[in-house]
Design a protein around this motif. Structure first.
Motif, mmCIF file in Angstrom:
data_model
loop_
_atom_site.group_PDB
_atom_site.id
_atom_site.type_symbol
_atom_site.label_atom_id
_atom_site.label_comp_id
_atom_site.label_asym_id
_atom_site.label_seq_id
_atom_site.Cartn_x
_atom_site.Cartn_y
_atom_site.Cartn_z
ATOM 1 N N MET A 225 30.181 -45.600 -14.296
ATOM 2 C CA MET A 225 30.320 -45.025 -12.964
ATOM 3 C C MET A 225 29.190 -45.437 -12.034
ATOM 4 S SD MET A 225 32.008 -41.240 -13.169
ATOM 5 C CE MET A 225 30.727 -40.455 -14.116
ATOM 6 N N GLU A 226 28.019 -45.759 -12.594
ATOM 7 C CA GLU A 226 26.907 -46.200 -11.766
ATOM 8 C C GLU A 226 27.225 -47.510 -11.050
ATOM 9 O OE1 GLU A 226 23.581 -46.424 -14.360
ATOM 10 O OE2 GLU A 226 23.253 -44.247 -14.433
ATOM 11 N N LYS A 227 28.164 -48.270 -11.597
ATOM 12 C CA LYS A 227 28.541 -49.551 -11.013
ATOM 13 C C LYS A 227 29.808 -49.463 -10.166
ATOM 14 C CE LYS A 227 26.605 -51.933 -15.041
ATOM 15 N NZ LYS A 227 26.875 -52.864 -16.172
ATOM 16 N N SER A 228 30.418 -48.295 -10.132
ATOM 17 C CA SER A 228 31.685 -48.138 -9.410
ATOM 18 C C SER A 228 31.558 -47.033 -8.374
ATOM 19 C CB SER A 228 32.819 -47.809 -10.390
ATOM 20 O OG SER A 228 33.996 -47.488 -9.698
ATOM 21 N N GLY B 40 30.071 -36.834 -26.400
ATOM 22 C CA GLY B 40 28.778 -37.003 -25.743
ATOM 23 C C GLY B 40 28.441 -38.468 -25.528
ATOM 24 N N LEU B 41 28.701 -39.310 -26.539
ATOM 25 C CA LEU B 41 28.453 -40.740 -26.410
ATOM 26 C C LEU B 41 29.400 -41.360 -25.385
ATOM 27 C CD1 LEU B 41 27.009 -43.297 -27.375
ATOM 28 C CD2 LEU B 41 28.698 -43.479 -29.220
ATOM 29 N N GLY B 42 30.659 -40.906 -25.418
ATOM 30 C CA GLY B 42 31.641 -41.411 -24.456
ATOM 31 C C GLY B 42 31.239 -41.083 -23.028
ATOM 32 N N TRP B 43 30.727 -39.874 -22.812
ATOM 33 C CA TRP B 43 30.294 -39.479 -21.470
ATOM 34 C C TRP B 43 29.108 -40.331 -21.007
ATOM 35 C CZ3 TRP B 43 31.593 -37.589 -17.097
ATOM 36 C CH2 TRP B 43 30.627 -37.205 -16.177
ATOM 37 N N TYR B 44 28.183 -40.606 -21.916
ATOM 38 C CA TYR B 44 27.028 -41.445 -21.576
ATOM 39 C C TYR B 44 27.490 -42.838 -21.133
ATOM 40 C CZ TYR B 44 23.025 -44.519 -22.308
ATOM 41 O OH TYR B 44 22.054 -45.473 -22.144
ATOM 42 N N LEU B 45 28.423 -43.435 -21.892
ATOM 43 C CA LEU B 45 28.939 -44.757 -21.548
ATOM 44 C C LEU B 45 29.734 -44.712 -20.249
ATOM 45 C CD1 LEU B 45 30.091 -45.932 -25.104
ATOM 46 C CD2 LEU B 45 28.012 -46.594 -23.875
ATOM 47 N N LYS C 107 23.488 -37.609 -17.446
ATOM 48 C CA LYS C 107 24.064 -38.700 -18.225
ATOM 49 C C LYS C 107 23.831 -38.497 -19.721
ATOM 50 C CE LYS C 107 22.026 -42.615 -17.573
ATOM 51 N NZ LYS C 107 21.655 -43.882 -16.905
ATOM 52 N N TYR C 108 22.690 -37.907 -20.050
ATOM 53 C CA TYR C 108 22.324 -37.726 -21.460
ATOM 54 C C TYR C 108 22.640 -36.333 -21.995
ATOM 55 C CZ TYR C 108 19.414 -41.784 -20.243
ATOM 56 O OH TYR C 108 18.977 -42.993 -19.799
ATOM 57 N N SER C 109 22.978 -35.401 -21.112
ATOM 58 C CA SER C 109 23.047 -33.984 -21.485
ATOM 59 C C SER C 109 23.973 -33.701 -22.666
ATOM 60 C CB SER C 109 23.464 -33.138 -20.271
ATOM 61 O OG SER C 109 24.720 -33.585 -19.765
ATOM 62 N N LEU C 110 25.217 -34.155 -22.589
ATOM 63 C CA LEU C 110 26.174 -33.861 -23.656
ATOM 64 C C LEU C 110 25.799 -34.581 -24.952
ATOM 65 C CD1 LEU C 110 29.596 -33.960 -21.753
ATOM 66 C CD2 LEU C 110 28.098 -32.013 -22.224
ATOM 67 N N LEU C 111 25.243 -35.779 -24.830
ATOM 68 C CA LEU C 111 24.823 -36.526 -26.014
ATOM 69 C C LEU C 111 23.673 -35.813 -26.718
ATOM 70 C CD1 LEU C 111 25.120 -39.022 -27.778
ATOM 71 C CD2 LEU C 111 23.597 -40.249 -26.222
ATOM 72 N N ILE C 112 22.719 -35.313 -25.938
ATOM 73 C CA ILE C 112 21.577 -34.589 -26.518
ATOM 74 C C ILE C 112 22.051 -33.312 -27.201
ATOM 75 C CG2 ILE C 112 19.471 -33.312 -25.966
ATOM 76 C CD1 ILE C 112 18.982 -35.369 -23.730
ATOM 77 N N ILE C 113 22.930 -32.567 -26.519
ATOM 78 C CA ILE C 113 23.453 -31.319 -27.098
ATOM 79 C C ILE C 113 24.200 -31.607 -28.396
ATOM 80 C CG2 ILE C 113 25.095 -29.427 -26.754
ATOM 81 C CD1 ILE C 113 24.415 -29.574 -23.764
#
Length: 221
Positions: A69-72, A59-64, A3-9
């Motif tokens: 997706m955790e709710k769907s 990266g932020l968009g993927w995190y959101l 969940k955080y990978s792309l945002l961290i990169i």
């Protein structure tokens, strides 16, 4: 962690970019190139911090998106496919950002038309990659071709995405072929490439939607 990978990169990328810009002795850099590939505008070197902004936004968009997706349940089913698609787009924009960072800090004022050809050919490769993932997308309201027909009928969804996969591969191939042709055609090569892109867009985005509508009417007649 994914969940955080792309945002961290993207944050690390932005930090490295800022360090490189700060260490550069240049004050002004090319900030825009015309359609023929010649620099026609110059700005402060710090304008280059806009380059890592797009990967950061992805990266932020993927995190959101992961939070959603955790709710769907239906979205979670497509988690792996979604990550592969977003990661590919993320990687392409990272490569483009580093390319323009390099050419700007090295004061390269003439890129030539071939840069546009190569860029769009890379887009063709990306479309082919994403198209191969299309048949793996399961019915949901977030990812894929979401029309009334595909959302109402699972068979239409499955067949449409398989069809869209074929159309996408053809579309990406058209862009690549037209890009290669542009290297050998001197008269209006950019026009030729835009025609190829127009054909590809119709095949990749419009034709599958029409196919879904026709198939739905046939199945529910």
């Amino acid at each position: 962690m994914k969940k955080y990978s792309l945002l961290i990169i993207s944050l690390i990328n932005a930090a490295i970019t800022a360090i490189i810009i700060a260490l550069s002795p240049r004050k002004l850099v090319p900030s825009h190139w015309g359609i023929e590939g010649y620099a026609d505008d110059f700005s402060s070197k710090w304008i280059l911090m806009m380059l890592p902004a797009i990967p950061l936004a992805i990266g932020l968009g993927w995190y959101l998106f992961e939070l959603f997706m955790e709710k769907s349940y239906t979205a979670r089913e497509n988690d792996k496919v979604a990550f592969k698609i977003v990661a590919a787009i993320f990687g392409l924009f990272m490569a483009i950002a580093w390319f323009f960072l390099f050419v700007s800090l090295n004061d390269m004022r003439e890129l030539g038309e071939k840069t546009a050809f190569l860029s769009l050919m890379l887009m063709g490769v990306l479309i082919i990659y994403i198209s191969n993932l299309m048949p793996k997308v399961k019915q949901n309201s977030v990812l894929g071709i979401r029309t009334t027909a595909t959302l109402k009928n699972e068979t239409v969804w499955r067949k449409t995405h398989k069809f869209a996969g074929y159309m996408g591969v053809i579309s990406g191939g058209i862009i690549i072929v037209f890009g290669i042709m542009c290297f050998f055609i001197e008269a209006n090569p950019l026009l030729l490439l835009m025609i190829g892109c127009g054909i590809a867009i119709v095949l990749f985005s419009i034709v599958p939607c029409i196919y879904a509508s026709v198939l739905y009417k046939k199945l529910t007649k």
